[in-house]
Design a protein around this motif. Structure first.
Motif, PDB file in Angstrom:
ATOM      1  N   ILE A 188      31.335  77.524  -7.169  1.00  0.00           N
ATOM      2  CA  ILE A 188      30.927  78.652  -6.326  1.00  0.00           C
ATOM      3  C   ILE A 188      29.586  79.196  -6.806  1.00  0.00           C
ATOM      4  N   ILE A 189      28.686  79.477  -5.862  1.00  0.00           N
ATOM      5  CA  ILE A 189      27.405  80.103  -6.200  1.00  0.00           C
ATOM      6  C   ILE A 189      27.633  81.601  -6.350  1.00  0.00           C
ATOM      7  N   LYS A 190      27.450  82.111  -7.577  1.00  0.00           N
ATOM      8  CA  LYS A 190      27.658  83.546  -7.839  1.00  0.00           C
ATOM      9  C   LYS A 190      26.469  84.368  -7.369  1.00  0.00           C
ATOM     10  N   ALA A 191      25.265  83.812  -7.486  1.00  0.00           N
ATOM     11  CA  ALA A 191      24.060  84.530  -7.078  1.00  0.00           C
ATOM     12  C   ALA A 191      22.967  83.512  -6.818  1.00  0.00           C
ATOM     13  N   GLU A 192      22.086  83.829  -5.866  1.00  0.00           N
ATOM     14  CA  GLU A 192      20.912  82.990  -5.666  1.00  0.00           C
ATOM     15  C   GLU A 192      19.761  83.837  -5.156  1.00  0.00           C
ATOM     16  N   GLY A 193      18.546  83.371  -5.406  1.00  0.00           N
ATOM     17  CA  GLY A 193      17.369  84.107  -4.960  1.00  0.00           C
ATOM     18  C   GLY A 193      16.144  83.230  -5.059  1.00  0.00           C
ATOM     19  N   ILE A 194      15.081  83.660  -4.394  1.00  0.00           N
ATOM     20  CA  ILE A 194      13.819  82.915  -4.457  1.00  0.00           C
ATOM     21  C   ILE A 194      13.220  83.107  -5.854  1.00  0.00           C
ATOM     22  N   CYS A 195      12.880  81.992  -6.479  1.00  0.00           N
ATOM     23  CA  CYS A 195      12.450  81.999  -7.877  1.00  0.00           C
ATOM     24  C   CYS A 195      10.936  82.188  -7.967  1.00  0.00           C
ATOM     25  N   HIS A 196      10.162  81.111  -8.018  1.00  0.00           N
ATOM     26  CA  HIS A 196       8.698  81.200  -8.023  1.00  0.00           C
ATOM     27  C   HIS A 196       8.183  80.554  -6.740  1.00  0.00           C
ATOM     28  N   SER A 197       7.127  81.122  -6.158  1.00  0.00           N
ATOM     29  CA  SER A 197       6.721  80.663  -4.824  1.00  0.00           C
ATOM     30  C   SER A 197       5.838  79.419  -4.836  1.00  0.00           C
ATOM     31  N   GLY A 198       5.349  79.011  -6.030  1.00  0.00           N
ATOM     32  CA  GLY A 198       4.536  77.795  -6.105  1.00  0.00           C
ATOM     33  C   GLY A 198       5.367  76.546  -5.851  1.00  0.00           C
ATOM     34  N   SER A 199       4.672  75.438  -5.580  1.00  0.00           N
ATOM     35  CA  SER A 199       5.406  74.228  -5.197  1.00  0.00           C
ATOM     36  C   SER A 199       5.778  73.342  -6.381  1.00  0.00           C
ATOM     37  N   LEU A 214      15.572  83.643 -18.058  1.00  0.00           N
ATOM     38  CA  LEU A 214      14.118  83.552 -17.965  1.00  0.00           C
ATOM     39  C   LEU A 214      13.777  82.292 -17.182  1.00  0.00           C
ATOM     40  N   THR A 215      12.857  82.424 -16.220  1.00  0.00           N
ATOM     41  CA  THR A 215      12.370  81.244 -15.500  1.00  0.00           C
ATOM     42  C   THR A 215      10.867  81.122 -15.713  1.00  0.00           C
ATOM     43  N   THR A 216      10.379  79.891 -15.664  1.00  0.00           N
ATOM     44  CA  THR A 216       8.934  79.641 -15.665  1.00  0.00           C
ATOM     45  C   THR A 216       8.617  78.857 -14.408  1.00  0.00           C
ATOM     46  N   GLY A 217       7.438  79.112 -13.858  1.00  0.00           N
ATOM     47  CA  GLY A 217       7.055  78.411 -12.632  1.00  0.00           C
ATOM     48  C   GLY A 217       5.631  78.752 -12.251  1.00  0.00           C
ATOM     49  N   PHE A 218       5.340  78.608 -10.984  1.00  0.00           N
ATOM     50  CA  PHE A 218       3.972  78.787 -10.500  1.00  0.00           C
ATOM     51  C   PHE A 218       3.955  79.771  -9.336  1.00  0.00           C
ATOM     52  N   SER A 247      -2.308  73.780 -15.373  1.00  0.00           N
ATOM     53  CA  SER A 247      -1.522  73.060 -14.369  1.00  0.00           C
ATOM     54  C   SER A 247      -0.221  72.463 -14.907  1.00  0.00           C
ATOM     55  N   GLY A 248      -0.038  72.434 -16.233  1.00  0.00           N
ATOM     56  CA  GLY A 248       1.159  71.790 -16.790  1.00  0.00           C
ATOM     57  C   GLY A 248       2.413  72.624 -16.600  1.00  0.00           C
ATOM     58  N   VAL A 249       3.542  71.948 -16.366  1.00  0.00           N
ATOM     59  CA  VAL A 249       4.825  72.646 -16.240  1.00  0.00           C
ATOM     60  C   VAL A 249       5.192  73.278 -17.588  1.00  0.00           C
ATOM     61  N   VAL A 250       5.676  74.521 -17.549  1.00  0.00           N
ATOM     62  CA  VAL A 250       6.017  75.248 -18.782  1.00  0.00           C
ATOM     63  C   VAL A 250       7.515  75.131 -19.065  1.00  0.00           C
ATOM     64  N   PHE A 251       7.855  74.726 -20.290  1.00  0.00           N
ATOM     65  CA  PHE A 251       9.254  74.640 -20.711  1.00  0.00           C
ATOM     66  C   PHE A 251       9.609  75.849 -21.558  1.00  0.00           C
ATOM     67  N   PRO A 252      10.681  76.558 -21.210  1.00  0.00           N
ATOM     68  CA  PRO A 252      11.125  77.668 -22.065  1.00  0.00           C
ATOM     69  C   PRO A 252      12.206  77.205 -23.042  1.00  0.00           C
ATOM     70  N   PHE A 253      12.099  77.639 -24.297  1.00  0.00           N
ATOM     71  CA  PHE A 253      13.121  77.367 -25.309  1.00  0.00           C
ATOM     72  C   PHE A 253      13.557  78.706 -25.891  1.00  0.00           C
ATOM     73  N   PHE A 254      14.838  79.015 -25.801  1.00  0.00           N
ATOM     74  CA  PHE A 254      15.309  80.295 -26.334  1.00  0.00           C
ATOM     75  C   PHE A 254      16.095  80.077 -27.615  1.00  0.00           C
ATOM     76  N   ASP A 255      15.774  80.857 -28.641  1.00  0.00           N
ATOM     77  CA  ASP A 255      16.508  80.800 -29.909  1.00  0.00           C
ATOM     78  C   ASP A 255      17.371  82.050 -30.012  1.00  0.00           C
ATOM     79  N   THR A 256      18.695  81.867 -29.880  1.00  0.00           N
ATOM     80  CA  THR A 256      19.619  83.000 -29.881  1.00  0.00           C
ATOM     81  C   THR A 256      19.614  83.759 -31.202  1.00  0.00           C
ATOM     82  N   ASP A 257      19.389  83.041 -32.310  1.00  0.00           N
ATOM     83  CA  ASP A 257      19.480  83.691 -33.621  1.00  0.00           C
ATOM     84  C   ASP A 257      18.350  84.693 -33.853  1.00  0.00           C
ATOM     85  N   THR A 258      17.174  84.406 -33.313  1.00  0.00           N
ATOM     86  CA  THR A 258      16.028  85.293 -33.551  1.00  0.00           C
ATOM     87  C   THR A 258      15.625  86.081 -32.307  1.00  0.00           C
TER      88      THR A 258
END
Length: 294
Positions: A188-199, A214-218, A247-258
């Motif tokens: 089941i989809i709990k929530a949805e929305g438009i993220c980033h408007s770039g292609s 957190l999202t990354t996009g264009f 122009s490069g795609v951005v990757f997010p990395f989250f560290d829960t400990d810090t």
């Protein structure tokens, strides 16, 4: 210093937007450039310095390897997914490979097109998620080697997926520009929305147990940006900010400990890092690591 780096590794030139790298307390794994088929190398984490040209590789896939992830419950097991539509699990002995590894433990077949991304369930052992170019997310029981369930709610290519700390929610970004939070047990989809408007591709990660993403996009004007979201309400972001106009795609990395999130863009010479906090604007720039190499 040079001797503290992993040197002389022929990293894949595949244009697929994946990290092509996975690390755990024992090993570093990297997808390598190879003619025909797909391969990755596994190096014991302390074996820095120059890699031998004839180093042993994992070479069981018939197409390029698109993603690799270590099992969070067993440091000797790694999963890989490939252009050949399969996911394979491998056992890496302590101390690394002494010869090319062609025998897999388990092969998971079910996607009709190439398998783009894989994620291990963070709290249930032997459960693996995969996202394919057939627009499906498949949940696998690797012990039985079979499908637990199939999530079919994406109308287009899935760009990334992230599980929250206990694995009760799955977040995905998709080519239809939507961010979705899905209950993996029911689909089941709990929530949805438009993220980033770039292609171009957008990426998502849960920010620990905070209930935020957190999202990354264009942007529409091709500026790179990040947004913070409340997982229960994706109608609009809590925070949105422009990073730069590369122009490069951005990757997010989250560290829960810090509580630090690292943003690394494909081809960039820098890695930015931010602290995540409980009060608005929820994210604060700390610093960046700069290097002369992309």
């Amino acid at each position: 210093k040079r001797e503290k780096c992993y040197d002389n590794i022929n990293i894949t030139k595949n244009a697929h937007d994946s990290q092509f790298c996975a690390v755990n307390p024992k090993f570093v794994a990297l997808v390598t450039e190879v003619a025909g088929g797909g391969a990755f190398i596994v190096i014991p984490i302390e074996s820095t310095g120059r890699l031998d040209f004839n180093a042993s590789r994992v070479t069981g896939h018939t197409g390029p390897v698109l993603d690799i992830k270590w099992n969070p419950f067993n440091d000797n097991i790694i999963a890989s997914c490939s252009d050949d539509c399969t996911i394979k699990l491998w056992h890496i002995p302590d101390g690394g490979l002494s010869m090319h590894l062609t025998d897999w433990l388990v092969e998971l077949q079910g996607h009709k097109r190439r398998v783009a991304y894989i994620e291990w369930h963070p709290s249930a052992e032997n459960i693996l998620f995969s996202a394919g170019f057939d627009h499906l997310v498949i949940i696998w029981d690797i012990e039985k080697g079979e499908t637990v369930s199939v999530i079919d709610c994406h109308p287009d290519v899935i760009y990334s997926m992230s599980l929250n700390r206990d694995g009760s929610l799955l977040a995905t970004t998709c080519k239809d520009k939507k961010l979705r939070v899905i209950e993996p047990r029911t689909g089941i989809i709990k929530a949805e929305g438009i993220c980033h408007s770039g292609s171009k591709a957008s990426k998502v990660t849960f920010l620990g147990p905070s209930g935020r993403l957190l999202t990354t996009g264009f942007s529409r004007h091709s500026d790179r940006q990040y947004s913070i979201w409340d997982q229960n309400d994706l109608s609009k972001p809590l925070t949105i900010d422009t990073i730069d106009s590369s122009s490069g795609v951005v990757f997010p990395f989250f560290d829960t400990d810090t509580n630090i999130v690292f943003l690394a863009g494909k081809g960039d010479g820098n890695i930015r890092y931010y602290e995540i906090t409980e009060e608005a604007p929820y994210i604060h720039f700390l610093n960046q690591f700069l290097s002369g190499n992309p």
